[in-house]
Design a protein around this motif. Structure first.
Motif, PDB file in Angstrom:
ATOM      1  N   LEU A  18      30.625  51.753  24.607  1.00 29.43           N
ATOM      2  CA  LEU A  18      30.265  50.222  23.952  1.00 29.43           C
ATOM      3  C   LEU A  18      29.069  49.621  24.902  1.00 29.43           C
ATOM      4  N   LYS A  19      28.983  49.753  26.197  1.00 28.95           N
ATOM      5  CA  LYS A  19      28.193  49.363  26.991  1.00 28.95           C
ATOM      6  C   LYS A  19      26.665  50.027  26.769  1.00 28.95           C
ATOM      7  N   ILE A  31      31.702  49.351   7.331  1.00 31.05           N
ATOM      8  CA  ILE A  31      32.256  49.684   8.550  1.00 31.05           C
ATOM      9  C   ILE A  31      33.475  50.668   8.295  1.00 31.05           C
ATOM     10  N   PHE A  32      34.125  50.710   6.970  1.00 36.51           N
ATOM     11  CA  PHE A  32      35.077  51.618   6.499  1.00 36.51           C
ATOM     12  C   PHE A  32      34.663  52.074   5.280  1.00 36.51           C
ATOM     13  N   PHE A  82      27.586  51.063  13.831  1.00 31.41           N
ATOM     14  CA  PHE A  82      28.508  51.801  14.689  1.00 31.41           C
ATOM     15  C   PHE A  82      28.870  50.977  15.782  1.00 31.41           C
ATOM     16  N   TYR A  83      28.191  49.934  16.679  1.00 33.20           N
ATOM     17  CA  TYR A  83      28.874  49.188  17.356  1.00 33.20           C
ATOM     18  C   TYR A  83      30.212  48.374  17.057  1.00 33.20           C
ATOM     19  N   GLN A  84      30.136  48.096  15.673  1.00 33.47           N
ATOM     20  CA  GLN A  84      31.130  47.173  15.288  1.00 33.47           C
ATOM     21  C   GLN A  84      32.464  47.877  15.158  1.00 33.47           C
ATOM     22  N   LYS A 135      18.512  48.884  13.668  1.00 36.45           N
ATOM     23  CA  LYS A 135      19.184  47.969  14.331  1.00 36.45           C
ATOM     24  C   LYS A 135      20.506  47.862  13.571  1.00 36.45           C
ATOM     25  N   ALA A 136      20.373  47.457  12.182  1.00 38.62           N
ATOM     26  CA  ALA A 136      21.504  47.194  11.422  1.00 38.62           C
ATOM     27  C   ALA A 136      22.370  48.561  11.596  1.00 38.62           C
TER      28      ALA A 136
END
Ligand code: ADP
Ligand code: MN
Length: 333
Positions: free
Chosen positions: A325-326, A268-269, A220-222, A214-215
Motif C-alpha cells: 500500500l505504501k 473494483i470487483f 489497484f490501490y483501492q 493514474k486511474a
C-alpha cells in the motif's frame, strides 16, 4: 473442452493450461482443499471483498492428468461449481486444479506476481527447502518488506526496447499481437527497498495516457485497501501465496478512453466469469474483450495454506500488504 498451454505466465512452475475461460495447473491436495474450504466459507451476507474467496479465482473443481489431456474433457457444468470428475481414481494420480482463467478475454495482458510474506514455508517442507527459502527471503525484499516480485510480463507494443533497470533480467518476447517484456525471477530478487517502487512502476505501460494510468493504479490501490481489510479478519496461514495483478494493455481499449468513462471499463470487483454464459465466446479471440474488466487483483497459490480458526490474522502476509500500500501511495504521487 481442449486445454492448451497458456501463453501468458508471470511466475511459477511451467505447464499451466487454459481452455477459454478455464485455467488448469498441476497442484497438491493442500491447495485443492484450501480452495474448497474458502468457497464453503463464503458468506453472501457480507460485502463483496469481505470474504477471502472474493479475492480468489473461481474454483471449478479438479481433473486428473489423463482427463486434462483428453479432447473430451468437460469440467464445466453450466451452473458452475464443483465438478470432481474422477474422484475415485484421482487419489492415485497427480491432480489439476481447475480455476477461472483470469486472463480470458484480454488481448495484451500485463501480469504481475507478488509473493507475500517473509516466511515462505510451512512445516511440511524439508529442512533443505526451509533453509534455501530462508536464504532467499533474507537476501531479498521478502525479508525486508514481506513482499517480492516473482515475475512480471508487460506489453511493449512493437518496441524491442528494455528499461535500463536490471535489464539483464528482462527478455523481449515477440508474439503475433506485439512484443512483451518478460521480467524473470532474478529481476524481483534483485530489487531493493530503494528501487522497488521504480521496479513496480515498470508494470504500468507508458502508452497509457497519464491520467488513465493514474486511474488504473488508483483502482489497484483501492483493491489493496479492501484486501487488507479482509485479511485482518481472516484466520489463515498462507505461506508463499501471491497477489496476481493483471490488466489488458490493448491499445484499442485505452486510446479512445476518457477518464470519466474509465469506470465503465473497469471495476473494483468483477462478478461472474466472462464467457461462461456464452459458449460462442470461448473460441473467438477478438472483439469480445470489452466485456471483461480492464484489470483485476486476485490472491493465488495456496499449496502451503490453511485455515487456522481461533489463531488470529496472518501477520506475516499482512505486513507485506501494508508495505505494498505504501509503495502504491508513492506511485500515485
Ligand atoms: P506455482 O505454484 O507454480 O507458483 P501459481 O498458482 O503461483 O503456481 O501460478 C503460477 C502462474 O500461473 C502465476 O504467476 C500466473 O501467471 C499464472 N496463473 C495462476 N493462476 C491463474 C489463473 N487462475 N488464471 C490465469 N493465470 C493464472
Ligand atoms: Mn506462485
Amino acid at each position: 473442452m481442449k486445454f492448451t498451454p497458456s501463453p501468458h505466465q508471470a511466475a511459477g512452475h511451467a505447464g499451466i493450461l487454459e481452455a477459454g475461460p478455464v485455467f488448469a495447473k498441476l497442484t497438491a491436495q493442500q491447495e485443492i482443499d484450501f480452495y474448497a474450504e474458502a468457497r464453503s466459507r463464503l458468506d453472501d451476507s457480507l460485502d463483496l471483498g469481505a470474504n477471502l474467496y472474493d479475492w480468489m479465482p473461481t474454483f471449478m473443481g479438479t481433473l486428473t492428468q489423463g482427463a486434462v489431456n483428453s479432447p473430451d474433457a468437460t469440467v464445466i457444468n453450466p451452473d458452475q461449481i464443483l465438478v470432481d470428475q474422477v474422484a475415485e481414481q484421482a487419489a492415485l494420480e497427480e491432480k489439476y486444479i481447475v480455476l477461472q482463467n483470469l486472463l480470458y478475454g484480454y488481448k495484451n495482458p500485463c501480469i504481475l506476481d507478488i509473493k507475500l510474506g517473509a516466511v515462505l514455508v510451512d512445516d511440511t517442507v524439508s529442512e533443505e527447502k526451509r533453509l534455501r527459502l530462508a536464504k532467499v527471503s533474507a537476501e531479498t525484499t521478502s525479508g525486508s518488506l514481506h513482499l517480492r516480485v516473482c515475475g512480471m510480463k508487460v506489453y511493449n507494443g512493437q518496441s524491442d526496447e528494455k528499461p535500463p533497470l536490471l535489464d539483464e533480467t528482462i527478455a523481449v518476447e515477440s508474439t503475433d499481437s506485439g512484443k512483451y517484456l518478460k521480467f524473470n525471477k532474478f529481476f524481483g530478487r534483485s530489487l531493493t527497498i530503494e528501487n522497488i517502487q521504480e521496479g513496480l512502476s515498470l508494470f504500468f505501460v507508458k502508452s497509457i495516457a497519464p491520467e488513465l494510468r493514474k486511474a488504473l493504479i488508483t483502482t489497484f490501490y483501492q483493491r489493496l485497501q479492501l484486501f487488507y481489510n479482509c485479511l485482518v479478519d481472516a484466520e489463515v496461514r498462507i505461506k508463499s501465496g501471491s497477489l496476481f495483478f493483471c490488466y489488458d494493455a490493448d491499445p484499442a481499449r485505452w486510446d479512445q478512453l476518457q477518464v470519466e468513462l474509465y469506470g465503465e471499463q473497469d471495476r473494483i470487483f468483477d462478478e461472474g466469469i466472462a464467457g461462461m454464459d456464452d459458449e460462442s465466446d470461448a473460441g473467438s479471440d477478438d472483439e469480445t474483450n470489452a466485456d471483461c474488466p480492464l484489470s483485476r487483483l486476485k490472491f493465488i497459490d495456496f499449496a502451503h495454506s490453511k485455515f487456522t480458526d481461533g489463531q488470529g490474522c496472518d501477520e506475516n502476509v499482512i505486513v507485506g500488504v501494508e508495505n505494498l500500500l505504501k509503495i502504491f501511495e508513492q506511485l500515485l504521487q
